[in-house]
Design an enzyme around this catalytic site. Structure first.
Site, PDB file in Angstrom:
ATOM      1  N   HIS A  11       0.828  -1.214   0.000  1.00 48.75           N
ATOM      2  CA  HIS A  11       0.000   0.000   0.000  1.00 48.75           C
ATOM      3  C   HIS A  11       0.859   1.260   0.000  1.00 48.75           C
ATOM      4  O   HIS A  11       2.017   1.255   0.429  1.00 48.75           O
ATOM      5  CB  HIS A  11      -0.940   0.004   1.204  1.00 48.75           C
ATOM      6  CG  HIS A  11      -0.221   0.029   2.523  1.00 48.75           C
ATOM      7  ND1 HIS A  11       0.291   1.187   3.072  1.00 48.75           N
ATOM      8  CD2 HIS A  11       0.084  -0.963   3.390  1.00 48.75           C
ATOM      9  CE1 HIS A  11       0.874   0.909   4.222  1.00 48.75           C
ATOM     10  NE2 HIS A  11       0.767  -0.391   4.442  1.00 48.75           N
ATOM     11  N   GLU A  89      -1.645  -6.812   7.322  1.00 43.70           N
ATOM     12  CA  GLU A  89      -0.317  -6.588   7.889  1.00 43.70           C
ATOM     13  C   GLU A  89      -0.123  -7.494   9.103  1.00 43.70           C
ATOM     14  O   GLU A  89      -1.095  -7.963   9.708  1.00 43.70           O
ATOM     15  CB  GLU A  89      -0.191  -5.102   8.300  1.00 43.70           C
ATOM     16  CG  GLU A  89       1.109  -4.696   8.962  1.00 43.70           C
ATOM     17  CD  GLU A  89       2.336  -4.970   8.123  1.00 43.70           C
ATOM     18  OE1 GLU A  89       2.672  -6.165   7.965  1.00 43.70           O
ATOM     19  OE2 GLU A  89       2.976  -4.014   7.648  1.00 43.70           O
TER      20      GLU A  89
END
EC number: 5.4.2.11
Length: 250
Positions: A11, A89
């Site tokens: 990202h 994550e």
């Protein structure tokens, strides 16, 4: 020889990346810079002629919005997308929300590097009554209790990322579909370690830059032939170095 390509993208910069805070499963938005980075990634993919058949991302909006921006640039907003917590994550436990430099000043650069990059080392646990515990978040309501982390290492992140790759994503790539995965620094490090059969020592030093397309090419047996980033090599190196320096005391 038939070559199949897979695109991985971390990202773009998030608000907490900008503030140098541990993020983990906290659902933080992209910064203005991060949105621009994602759009630039989409432009690079468009210039290289990439057209996708399917996309995967996590359930965290910084990855989802990165994917949206990329698909907007390649004019494939209609593309089918599967979101999974298994691409989230790594969970940073009780460190989530803390300033990385302040944490390094308190505990030392070496300890923070081990927390950030050590293979099997977990940050301090959250307690389950902590508001940051994912069991309080409705998006994880269908997870089994043992699937809800109070902290994670890269090793435990691998334990959820790799089965998802093998069972869900890889079969699509193997049949020739062009797939893009928009995810996170550590979920992508987990996948890269597996694809490249990297040692625990080597993965410690691997830093994935924000919003730079990483292309993997596979042969007909799904063995990686090569991988490469799209974009300016000097800019990519500078971005990777910036990621490495986030966990150091100022």
């Amino acid at each position: 020889m038939a070559v199949t390509k897979l695109v991985l993208v971390r990202h773009g910069e998030s608000e907490w990346n900008r503030e140098n805070r541990f993020t983990g499963w906290t659902d933080v938005a992209l910064s203005e810079k991060g949105r621009a980075e994602a759009q630039q990634a989409g432009q690079l993919l468009k210039e290289e002629g990439f057209v996708f058949d399917f996309a995967y991302t996590s359930v965290l909006k910084r990855a989802i919005h990165t994917l949206w921006n990329i698909l907007d640039q390649v004019d494939q907003q209609w593309l089918p997308v599967e979101k999974s917590w298994k691409l989230n994550e790594r969970h940073y436990g009780a460190l989530q929300g803390l300033d990385k430099a302040e944490t390094a000043a308190k505990y030392g650069d070496d300890q923070v590097k081990l927390w950030r990059r050590g293979f099997a080392i977990t940050p301090p646990d959250l307690t389950k009554d902590d508001e940051r515990f994912p069991g309080h978040d409705p998006r994880y309501a269908n997870l089994k209790p043992e699937e809800l982390p109070v902290t994670e290492s890269l090793a435990t992140t691998i334990e959820r990322v790799i089965p998802y790759w093998e069972e869900v994503i890889k079969p699509r790539v193997a049949q020739g579909e062009k797939v893009i995965i928009a995810a996170h620094g550590n979920s992508l490090r987990a996948l890269v370690k597996y694809l490249d059969n990297m040692s625990e020592e080597t993965i410690l030093e691997l830093n994935i830059p924000t919003a730079v397309p990483l292309v993997y090419e596979f042969d007909e047996n799904m063995k990686p032939i090569k991988h490469y980033y799209l974009g300016n090599a000097d800019e990519i190196a500078a971005k990777a170095a910036a990621v490495a320096n986030q966990g150091k005391a100022k």
